[in-house]
Design an enzyme around this catalytic site. Structure first.
Site, PDB file in Angstrom:
ATOM      1  N   ASN A   1       0.845  -1.192   0.000  1.00  0.00           N
ATOM      2  CA  ASN A   1       0.000   0.000   0.000  1.00  0.00           C
ATOM      3  C   ASN A   1       0.885   1.248   0.000  1.00  0.00           C
ATOM      4  O   ASN A   1       2.107   1.153  -0.053  1.00  0.00           O
ATOM      5  CB  ASN A   1      -0.948  -0.024   1.202  1.00  0.00           C
ATOM      6  CG  ASN A   1      -0.216  -0.070   2.528  1.00  0.00           C
ATOM      7  OD1 ASN A   1       0.924   0.374   2.659  1.00  0.00           O
ATOM      8  ND2 ASN A   1      -0.871  -0.611   3.537  1.00  0.00           N
ATOM      9  N   ALA A   2       0.258   2.406   0.059  1.00  0.00           N
ATOM     10  CA  ALA A   2       1.004   3.664  -0.046  1.00  0.00           C
ATOM     11  C   ALA A   2       2.017   3.849   1.086  1.00  0.00           C
ATOM     12  O   ALA A   2       3.050   4.487   0.893  1.00  0.00           O
ATOM     13  CB  ALA A   2       0.040   4.839  -0.094  1.00  0.00           C
TER      14      ALA A   2
ATOM     15  N   TYR B   1       2.791  -0.519  -5.719  1.00  0.00           N
ATOM     16  CA  TYR B   1       1.852  -0.106  -4.680  1.00  0.00           C
ATOM     17  C   TYR B   1       0.840   0.897  -5.200  1.00  0.00           C
ATOM     18  O   TYR B   1       1.035   1.543  -6.225  1.00  0.00           O
ATOM     19  CB  TYR B   1       2.591   0.464  -3.463  1.00  0.00           C
ATOM     20  CG  TYR B   1       3.234   1.813  -3.671  1.00  0.00           C
ATOM     21  CD1 TYR B   1       2.570   2.985  -3.307  1.00  0.00           C
ATOM     22  CD2 TYR B   1       4.506   1.925  -4.216  1.00  0.00           C
ATOM     23  CE1 TYR B   1       3.166   4.230  -3.483  1.00  0.00           C
ATOM     24  CE2 TYR B   1       5.108   3.152  -4.391  1.00  0.00           C
ATOM     25  CZ  TYR B   1       4.427   4.304  -4.028  1.00  0.00           C
ATOM     26  OH  TYR B   1       5.018   5.530  -4.215  1.00  0.00           O
ATOM     27  N   CYS B   2      -0.270   0.970  -4.476  1.00  0.00           N
ATOM     28  CA  CYS B   2      -1.306   1.978  -4.706  1.00  0.00           C
ATOM     29  C   CYS B   2      -1.814   2.371  -3.316  1.00  0.00           C
ATOM     30  O   CYS B   2      -1.207   1.996  -2.318  1.00  0.00           O
ATOM     31  CB  CYS B   2      -2.421   1.437  -5.610  1.00  0.00           C
ATOM     32  SG  CYS B   2      -3.234  -0.043  -4.991  1.00  0.00           S
ATOM     33  N   LYS B   3      -2.877   3.100  -3.237  1.00  0.00           N
ATOM     34  CA  LYS B   3      -3.318   3.604  -1.937  1.00  0.00           C
ATOM     35  C   LYS B   3      -3.497   2.487  -0.908  1.00  0.00           C
ATOM     36  O   LYS B   3      -2.940   2.536   0.176  1.00  0.00           O
ATOM     37  CB  LYS B   3      -4.618   4.389  -2.073  1.00  0.00           C
ATOM     38  CG  LYS B   3      -5.097   4.965  -0.753  1.00  0.00           C
ATOM     39  CD  LYS B   3      -6.365   5.765  -0.901  1.00  0.00           C
ATOM     40  CE  LYS B   3      -6.802   6.292   0.456  1.00  0.00           C
ATOM     41  NZ  LYS B   3      -8.097   6.966   0.382  1.00  0.00           N
TER      42      LYS B   3
END
Length: 163
Positions: A22-23, A94-96
């Site tokens: 994740n972020a 990754y993303c939020k």
């Protein structure tokens, strides 16, 4: 008195040299260095980039929206990831929330550069990160990408993955 569980790590290993998170993962400098991460693929328009020295960032500017065109980004993104791996590094995607966009990109990479079918590639991602679930639009684009890879003979038309 209740027991408190340690927070899970911000990223998990999907395959050799491939991590998903994740972020928060981009800010985990010590963990990035320890994992040998040399490329962070930031699949978002808004999340911050990595803060570790020697870690490059590739931004894939898409929202987690089924209408977003992720497909056009898959080939150049997967190529950059493979270049980092061939140079001896590792990639963090990754993303939020580490759920939809990053899962889709990791799945595409495993199809394109590791020869896995869509189902097998996603199974690997899901095993590493149980919350992984590309949105329906991204899933449809992954299906189209698999068909393209099969047409180019990069992937076999019939799955050869072991059961």
């Amino acid at each position: 008195m209740g027991t408190s569980e340690a927070a899970p790590p911000p990223f998990a290993r999907v395959a050799p040299a491939l991590f998903i998170g994740n972020a928060r993962a981009a800010g985990a400098t010590e963990l990035l260095v320890r994992a040998g991460i040399t490329l962070c693929v930031n699949v978002s328009r808004q999340q911050p980039g990595p803060r570790a020295p020697g870690v490059a960032e590739l931004r894939v500017p898409v929202f987690d929206d089924p209408a977003e065109d992720l497909l056009t980004h898959l080939e150049p993104t997967c190529a950059a990831m493979e270049a980092a791996v061939r140079d001896g590094g590792s990639c963090l995607v990754y993303c939020k929330n580490g759920r939809s966009r990053s899962a889709a990109v990791c799945t595409a990479y495993l199809m394109r550069h590791r020869g896995h079918s869509l189902d097998r590639a996603f199974q690997m991602v899901k095993s590493a990160r149980p919350v992984a679930e590309p949105n329906l639009g991204f899933w449809a684009q992954l299906q189209k990408y698999e068909q393209t890879l099969q047409a180019q003979a990069i992937l076999p038309r019939e799955p050869i993955d072991p059961e």
